[in-house]
Design a protein around this motif. Structure first.
Motif, mmCIF file in Angstrom:
data_model
loop_
_atom_site.group_PDB
_atom_site.id
_atom_site.type_symbol
_atom_site.label_atom_id
_atom_site.label_comp_id
_atom_site.label_asym_id
_atom_site.label_seq_id
_atom_site.Cartn_x
_atom_site.Cartn_y
_atom_site.Cartn_z
ATOM 1 N N MET A 1 0.802 -1.201 0.116
ATOM 2 C CA MET A 1 -0.115 0.093 -0.029
ATOM 3 C C MET A 1 0.888 1.300 -0.140
ATOM 4 O O MET A 1 0.439 2.343 0.072
ATOM 5 N N GLN A 2 2.103 1.185 -0.306
ATOM 6 C CA GLN A 2 2.997 2.186 -0.357
ATOM 7 C C GLN A 2 2.645 3.245 -1.211
ATOM 8 O O GLN A 2 2.777 4.519 -1.221
ATOM 9 N N GLN A 3 2.133 2.790 -2.402
ATOM 10 C CA GLN A 3 1.789 3.438 -3.602
ATOM 11 C C GLN A 3 0.878 4.336 -3.360
ATOM 12 O O GLN A 3 0.578 5.511 -3.612
ATOM 13 N N ALA A 4 -0.175 3.989 -2.541
ATOM 14 C CA ALA A 4 -1.508 4.621 -2.343
ATOM 15 C C ALA A 4 -1.116 5.617 -1.011
ATOM 16 O O ALA A 4 -1.748 6.955 -1.260
ATOM 17 N N SER A 5 -0.333 5.448 -0.286
ATOM 18 C CA SER A 5 -0.044 6.308 0.904
ATOM 19 C C SER A 5 0.736 7.359 -0.015
ATOM 20 O O SER A 5 0.575 8.680 0.302
ATOM 21 N N ALA A 6 1.657 7.263 -0.941
ATOM 22 C CA ALA A 6 2.442 8.152 -1.557
ATOM 23 C C ALA A 6 1.665 8.857 -2.290
ATOM 24 O O ALA A 6 1.780 10.281 -2.448
ATOM 25 N N LEU A 7 0.535 8.514 -2.887
ATOM 26 C CA LEU A 7 -0.415 9.184 -3.784
ATOM 27 C C LEU A 7 -1.150 10.137 -2.866
ATOM 28 O O LEU A 7 -1.505 11.203 -3.081
ATOM 29 N N PHE A 8 -1.584 9.506 -1.700
ATOM 30 C CA PHE A 8 -2.423 10.383 -0.783
ATOM 31 C C PHE A 8 -1.665 11.544 -0.449
ATOM 32 O O PHE A 8 -2.040 12.487 -0.640
ATOM 33 N N LEU A 9 -0.394 11.542 0.001
ATOM 34 C CA LEU A 9 0.452 12.556 0.645
ATOM 35 C C LEU A 9 0.762 13.493 -0.594
ATOM 36 O O LEU A 9 0.974 14.745 -0.502
ATOM 37 N N GLY A 10 0.905 12.934 -1.870
ATOM 38 C CA GLY A 10 1.246 13.751 -2.946
ATOM 39 C C GLY A 10 0.122 14.650 -3.343
ATOM 40 O O GLY A 10 0.390 15.694 -3.870
ATOM 41 N N VAL A 11 -0.991 14.325 -2.952
ATOM 42 C CA VAL A 11 -2.337 15.281 -3.133
ATOM 43 C C VAL A 11 -2.411 15.923 -1.881
ATOM 44 O O VAL A 11 -2.952 17.189 -1.774
ATOM 45 N N TYR A 12 -2.497 15.508 -0.641
ATOM 46 C CA TYR A 12 -2.844 16.064 0.500
ATOM 47 C C TYR A 12 -1.968 17.289 1.070
ATOM 48 O O TYR A 12 -2.478 18.460 1.101
ATOM 49 N N GLU A 13 -0.803 17.186 1.068
ATOM 50 C CA GLU A 13 0.304 18.311 1.336
ATOM 51 C C GLU A 13 0.183 19.300 0.545
ATOM 52 O O GLU A 13 0.088 20.583 1.079
ATOM 53 N N PRO A 14 0.262 19.286 -0.920
ATOM 54 C CA PRO A 14 0.168 20.506 -1.679
ATOM 55 C C PRO A 14 -1.376 21.159 -1.540
ATOM 56 O O PRO A 14 -1.330 22.485 -1.458
ATOM 57 N N THR A 15 -2.277 20.154 -1.569
ATOM 58 C CA THR A 15 -3.456 20.962 -1.470
ATOM 59 C C THR A 15 -3.732 21.676 -0.075
ATOM 60 O O THR A 15 -4.442 22.599 -0.020
ATOM 61 N N LYS A 16 -3.246 21.059 0.944
ATOM 62 C CA LYS A 16 -3.291 21.688 2.466
ATOM 63 C C LYS A 16 -2.659 22.834 2.497
ATOM 64 O O LYS A 16 -3.308 23.977 2.753
ATOM 65 N N GLN A 17 -1.368 23.047 1.718
ATOM 66 C CA GLN A 17 -0.906 24.329 1.903
ATOM 67 C C GLN A 17 -1.521 25.274 0.956
ATOM 68 O O GLN A 17 -1.388 26.559 1.403
ATOM 69 N N LYS A 18 -1.837 24.919 -0.119
ATOM 70 C CA LYS A 18 -2.864 25.993 -0.897
ATOM 71 C C LYS A 18 -3.875 26.486 -0.378
ATOM 72 O O LYS A 18 -3.851 27.710 -0.419
ATOM 73 N N LEU A 19 -4.711 25.617 0.463
ATOM 74 C CA LEU A 19 -5.638 25.996 0.929
ATOM 75 C C LEU A 19 -5.482 26.869 2.357
ATOM 76 O O LEU A 19 -6.202 27.942 2.518
ATOM 77 N N LEU A 20 -4.533 26.556 2.853
ATOM 78 C CA LEU A 20 -3.910 27.343 4.023
ATOM 79 C C LEU A 20 -3.518 28.837 3.825
ATOM 80 O O LEU A 20 -3.926 29.694 4.662
ATOM 81 N N ASP A 21 -3.063 28.854 2.380
ATOM 82 C CA ASP A 21 -2.609 30.062 2.164
ATOM 83 C C ASP A 21 -4.062 31.025 1.572
ATOM 84 O O ASP A 21 -3.691 31.982 1.788
ATOM 85 N N ILE A 22 -4.989 30.423 1.382
ATOM 86 C CA ILE A 22 -6.116 31.112 0.691
ATOM 87 C C ILE A 22 -7.182 31.207 1.724
ATOM 88 O O ILE A 22 -7.464 32.388 1.945
#
Length: 217
Positions: A1-22
Motif C-alpha cells: 500500500m506504499q503506492q496509495a500512501s504516496a499518492l495520498f500524501l502527494g495530493v494532501y500536502e500541496p492541497t493543504k498548503q494551497k488552502l491554508l494560504d487562501i
C-alpha cells in the motif's frame, strides 16, 4: 500500500498548503478536511482494487493475488476490482478527512500551548488519539464497505442503503459496530506510527532543503 500512501500524501500536502494560504487562519480545519478528502479520493484508485483482492482472499475465494485479479476480471469485468467503490469512498473519504483534521488541529493547539515544536513521542500520541477516535466514528461505514466488497457476483445487497436496511433488519443496529474494539486499537497504533514517521520525514526533508548546495561535507 506504499503506492496509495504516496499518492495520498502527494495530493494532501500541496492541497493543504494551497488552502491554508487562501483561507483565513480560523478556517484551517476546512483546509485539513478538504485536503484529506481529496487525498483519499486519489489514493482510492489504488486502495480499492487492493482491498477487494485482499478481502476475497481472506474469505477463501482465491489462493493468490494474481489468480484473484484474473478471475475477478473474467467473472465480473474490470469493474469487479472496484466492487463497493461507492461504499469505500463513503468510509474512507470521511475517515481520511476526519483523521487528518483531528490530528492537525490537535497539533496546532498543542504547539500553541507548549510554544515549541513537538517531540516524536508527542506526535505519536496525538496520531494514536486521532486514529482511535476516527476509527470508532467510521466503524459502521467500514462494516458496510466490507459487506459490499465481499459479496461478489451474487449481489446480495443492491447498493449502500439496501445493505444498511438488510443489516438492520436481519442483525440489528449493533451489527454496524462489529469489530469496533480491534478497529480502534489497530488504527490507533497505526496512527501513532504513521504520523510520528510522517512528521520526522517532513522534518528531515525540510532540513535538507535549507542546507546550501555548496556546503562542503
Amino acid at each position: 500500500m506504499q503506492q496509495a500512501s504516496a499518492l495520498f500524501l502527494g495530493v494532501y500536502e500541496p492541497t493543504k498548503q494551497k488552502l491554508l494560504d487562501i483561507l483565513p487562519e480560523n478556517l484551517s480545519a476546512i483546509a485539513h478536511l478538504t485536503a484529506g478528502a481529496l487525498g483519499g479520493a486519489a489514493s482510492s484508485l489504488v486502495r480499492v482494487p487492493t482491498e477487494v483482492v485482499k478481502q476475497r482472499m481472506q474469505i477463501g475465494h482465491f489462493n493468490s493475488a494474481p489468480n484473484a485479479v484474473r478471475l475477478i476480471i473474467a467473472n465480473e469485468g474490470f469493474r469487479g476490482l472496484y466492487a463497493g467503490y461507492g461504499s469505500f469512498l463513503l468510509r474512507d473519504l470521511p475517515f481520511d478527512a476526519i483523521q487528518f483534521c483531528i490530528y492537525e488541529q490537535l497539533r496546532i493547539g498543542y504547539k500553541l500551548a507548549a510554544q515549541r515544536d513537538l517531540k516524536d513521542a508527542e506526535n505519536a500520541i496525538i496520531g494514536a488519539f486521532a486514529g482511535a477516535i476516527t476509527g470508532a466514528i467510521t466503524t459502521p461505514l467500514d462494516v458496510i464497505k466490507t459487506r459490499l466488497m465481499i459479496q461478489g457476483p451474487k449481489n446480495q445487497y443492491r447498493g449502500i442503503f439496501n445493505c444498511v436496511r438488510t443489516i438492520m433488519r436481519e442483525e440489528g443496529s449493533s451489527a454496524l459496530m462489529k469489530g469496533v474494539g480491534p478497529r480502534v486499537l489497530w488504527i490507533g497504533i497505526g496512527g501513532s506510527i504513521f504520523f510520528s514517521v510522517l512528521e520526522r520525514t517532513k522534518q528531515i526533508v525540510a532540513e535538507r532543503r535549507t542546507e546550501s548546495p555548496f556546503k562542503r561535507v
